[in-house]
Write a protein that holds these residues in place. Structure first.
Motif, mmCIF file in Angstrom:
data_model
loop_
_atom_site.group_PDB
_atom_site.id
_atom_site.type_symbol
_atom_site.label_atom_id
_atom_site.label_comp_id
_atom_site.label_asym_id
_atom_site.label_seq_id
_atom_site.Cartn_x
_atom_site.Cartn_y
_atom_site.Cartn_z
ATOM 1 N N MET A 281 40.395 34.210 25.441
ATOM 2 C CA MET A 281 41.451 35.151 25.213
ATOM 3 C C MET A 281 41.010 36.509 26.244
ATOM 4 N N VAL A 282 41.894 37.109 26.838
ATOM 5 C CA VAL A 282 41.779 38.317 27.742
ATOM 6 C C VAL A 282 42.719 39.209 27.039
ATOM 7 N N PHE A 283 42.125 40.647 26.911
ATOM 8 C CA PHE A 283 42.674 41.785 26.351
ATOM 9 C C PHE A 283 42.712 42.861 27.680
ATOM 10 N N ASN A 284 43.620 43.535 27.833
ATOM 11 C CA ASN A 284 43.557 44.724 28.733
ATOM 12 C C ASN A 284 43.536 45.879 28.000
ATOM 13 N N TYR A 285 42.586 46.975 28.133
ATOM 14 C CA TYR A 285 42.423 48.181 27.042
ATOM 15 C C TYR A 285 42.179 49.144 28.154
ATOM 16 N N ILE A 286 42.642 50.303 27.514
ATOM 17 C CA ILE A 286 42.342 51.635 28.338
ATOM 18 C C ILE A 286 42.499 52.601 27.097
ATOM 19 N N ASP A 287 41.717 53.813 27.199
ATOM 20 C CA ASP A 287 41.344 54.715 26.301
ATOM 21 C C ASP A 287 42.104 56.009 27.027
ATOM 22 N N GLY A 288 42.991 56.395 26.744
ATOM 23 C CA GLY A 288 43.786 57.441 27.558
ATOM 24 C C GLY A 288 43.292 58.836 27.241
ATOM 25 N N ARG A 289 42.175 59.009 26.159
ATOM 26 C CA ARG A 289 41.716 60.243 25.647
ATOM 27 C C ARG A 289 40.428 60.460 26.315
ATOM 28 N N ASP A 290 39.924 59.488 27.193
ATOM 29 C CA ASP A 290 38.749 59.560 27.718
ATOM 30 C C ASP A 290 38.522 60.775 28.852
ATOM 31 N N PRO A 291 37.875 61.598 28.840
ATOM 32 C CA PRO A 291 37.837 62.790 29.858
ATOM 33 C C PRO A 291 37.743 62.273 31.227
ATOM 34 N N SER A 292 36.704 61.201 31.281
ATOM 35 C CA SER A 292 36.513 60.821 32.714
ATOM 36 C C SER A 292 37.493 59.963 33.083
ATOM 37 N N LEU A 293 38.442 59.419 32.519
ATOM 38 C CA LEU A 293 39.534 58.670 32.826
ATOM 39 C C LEU A 293 40.836 59.602 33.069
ATOM 40 N N LEU A 294 40.749 60.722 32.391
ATOM 41 C CA LEU A 294 42.033 61.783 32.595
ATOM 42 C C LEU A 294 41.737 62.336 33.969
ATOM 43 N N HIS A 295 40.372 62.702 34.280
ATOM 44 C CA HIS A 295 40.039 63.275 35.616
ATOM 45 C C HIS A 295 40.439 62.318 36.712
ATOM 46 N N LYS A 296 39.777 61.280 36.746
ATOM 47 C CA LYS A 296 40.465 60.172 37.622
ATOM 48 C C LYS A 296 42.092 60.018 37.954
ATOM 49 N N ARG A 297 42.677 59.680 36.632
ATOM 50 C CA ARG A 297 44.085 59.657 36.701
ATOM 51 C C ARG A 297 44.891 60.901 37.532
ATOM 52 N N LYS A 298 44.386 62.185 37.102
ATOM 53 C CA LYS A 298 44.857 63.408 37.681
ATOM 54 C C LYS A 298 44.433 63.288 39.236
ATOM 55 N N LEU A 299 43.347 63.148 39.857
ATOM 56 C CA LEU A 299 43.101 62.952 41.255
ATOM 57 C C LEU A 299 44.194 62.158 41.841
ATOM 58 N N SER A 300 44.418 60.991 41.043
ATOM 59 C CA SER A 300 45.137 59.847 41.665
ATOM 60 C C SER A 300 46.617 60.078 41.718
ATOM 61 N N GLU A 301 47.188 61.007 40.592
ATOM 62 C CA GLU A 301 48.572 61.301 40.494
ATOM 63 C C GLU A 301 48.771 62.274 41.837
ATOM 64 N N ALA A 302 47.500 63.075 42.171
ATOM 65 C CA ALA A 302 47.835 64.175 43.506
ATOM 66 C C ALA A 302 48.211 63.600 44.598
ATOM 67 N N LEU A 303 47.962 62.145 44.520
ATOM 68 C CA LEU A 303 48.286 61.347 45.852
ATOM 69 C C LEU A 303 49.830 61.006 45.984
ATOM 70 N N TYR A 304 50.433 61.217 44.855
ATOM 71 C CA TYR A 304 52.072 60.694 44.839
ATOM 72 C C TYR A 304 52.919 62.028 44.574
ATOM 73 N N ASN A 305 54.305 61.636 44.826
ATOM 74 C CA ASN A 305 55.140 62.401 44.244
ATOM 75 C C ASN A 305 55.456 62.319 43.063
ATOM 76 N N GLU A 306 55.582 63.420 42.212
ATOM 77 C CA GLU A 306 55.916 63.078 40.582
ATOM 78 C C GLU A 306 57.016 62.085 40.252
ATOM 79 N N GLU A 307 58.111 62.276 40.838
ATOM 80 C CA GLU A 307 59.255 61.422 40.700
ATOM 81 C C GLU A 307 58.850 59.890 40.849
ATOM 82 N N ASP A 308 58.099 59.694 41.779
ATOM 83 C CA ASP A 308 57.562 58.186 42.251
ATOM 84 C C ASP A 308 56.817 57.448 41.183
ATOM 85 N N ILE A 309 55.901 58.130 40.495
ATOM 86 C CA ILE A 309 54.962 57.415 39.614
ATOM 87 C C ILE A 309 55.526 57.864 38.249
#
Length: 358
Positions: free
Chosen positions: A10-38
């Motif tokens: 069995m394989v599960f996909n898991y993500i904890d969106g409250r993790d500060p490290s993940l939030l930081h990576k997500r913010k940096l990645s979002e900056a690479l795209y237009n808001e309406e695209d993502i």
């Protein structure tokens, strides 16, 4: 019977969106795209941030597998440098293995916040069985699931998968109609657009797949043949590369699972399709949507339905943090135990006011 000897993981996909490290990576990645695209799903009235929230569903999802699918050999949990809240005993005895994104994805595709990308790389998990199951972390089991509900062994010892699907053409037609309508009248969605894009890819493939042979898995536990995923890697490598470059689900993100199930059936015509309109009555599936419920009072009826559910396959979709206490109470009543991580007393109430305005 022979099928009892077939190893299944069995394989599960898991993500904890409250993790500060993940939030930081997500913010940096979002900056690479237009808001309406993502964040296209926001235009459909969806809460983009809820895609990354959780109430530790993985704790109970894993326990439900241990309880109701005891024949599962090993449970793999895919994460992005995180430790999911699962029982330490399962980690100690090797029943659960944590797999990082870096273990299955090329570094050029990291970080990723696109579940389609992760799903397209599950076959890269080390020591994964040829036949395996895939669940999101909000998928659970409330009754025993026998192996023969998911596959059967033929007389010549070939394995025939039971593919639980719905007709992709319904979503495709809805998307095509929407393309001719003003945006405010659209009956499509990013999900339907993904299926429509998969139609285009499959119709142009060297297999020349006919439109009525294109299938999409039902939103439930998926059964996957690793060799099929590996062959898709070889024959659809160019489009997979383009998909994996998308760090977020976008308007042109195609449905990998549609390609996976369609080619599985195309290459293994002896597989059995179970259309959602003609499911075996002995297999029970229930989908519980929670995004419209903002407090414990209005969601009480829905939680009672979960408590009483005998479903072999269940999905508890979009549980808000303000419903955390209701969630863990119902899980305990269903014999799935207490939380691994105890959240602060009154956590649900502290989140309720904020989420009522989301």
């Amino acid at each position: 019977m022979y099928y009892m000897k077939v190893p299944v993981d069995m394989v599960f996909n898991y993500i904890d969106g409250r993790d500060p490290s993940l939030l930081h990576k997500r913010k940096l990645s979002e900056a690479l795209y237009n808001e309406e695209d993502i964040h296209a799903e926001r235009a459909e009235g969806k809460n983009f941030d809820m895609l990354y929230n959780n109430v530790d569903e993985i704790t109970y999802s894993v326990r439900s597998v241990i309880k109701y699918l005891p024949w599962i050999r090993k449970i793999f949990i895919i994460t992005d440098q995180q430790i999911p809240p699962v029982d330490q005993s399962f980690l100690n005895n090797g029943r659960i293995c944590i797999v990082d994104h870096r273990d299955i994805l090329n570094k050029n595709y990291l970080p990723t916040f696109n579940s389609e990308v992760v799903e397209s790389c599950l076959h890269n998990i080390k020591d994964l069985s040829e036949i395996f199951l895939y669940n999101n972390d909000d998928s659970m089991h409330f009754s025993s699931v026998p192996k023969n509900a998911l596959f059967r062994i033929m007389d010549d010892n070939r394995i025939s998968l039971n593919l639980y699907t719905f007709s992709s053409v319904v979503k495709f037609i809805g998307h095509v109609i929407s393309e001719t309508l003003p945006a405010r009248w659209s009956i499509s969605s990013t999900y339907a657009r993904g299926i429509a894009d998969s139609f285009s890819i499959l119709r142009k493939s060297k297999g020349h797949i006919l439109w009525h042979d294109i299938i999409t898995p039902k939103h439930m536990t998926m059964i996957i043949r690793k060799s099929t995923a590996l062959r898709i890697e070889q024959e659809f490598g160019d489009v997979l590369h383009l998909l994996r470059m998308q760090k977020f689900r976008m308007q042109n993100t195609f449905s990998y699972s549609t390609i996976l199930y369609t080619m599985e059936k195309h290459w293994h015509p002896y597989d059995q399709i179970h259309n959602h309109l003609f499911f075996d009555s002995s297999i029970r599936f229930q989908f519980f949507e929670f995004k419209k419920f903002t407090n414990t009072k209005t969601s009480a009826k829905r939680w009672k339905e979960v408590e009483d559910s005998p479903a072999n396959f269940a999905c508890l979709n979009n549980i808000r943090e303000c419903q955390y206490e209701s969630f863990i109470k119902v899980m305990k009543k269903k014999g799935l135990g207490d939380p691994v991580i105890t959240r602060p007393k009154g956590f649900s109430k502290s989140q309720q006011k904020r989420q009522n305005h989301v």
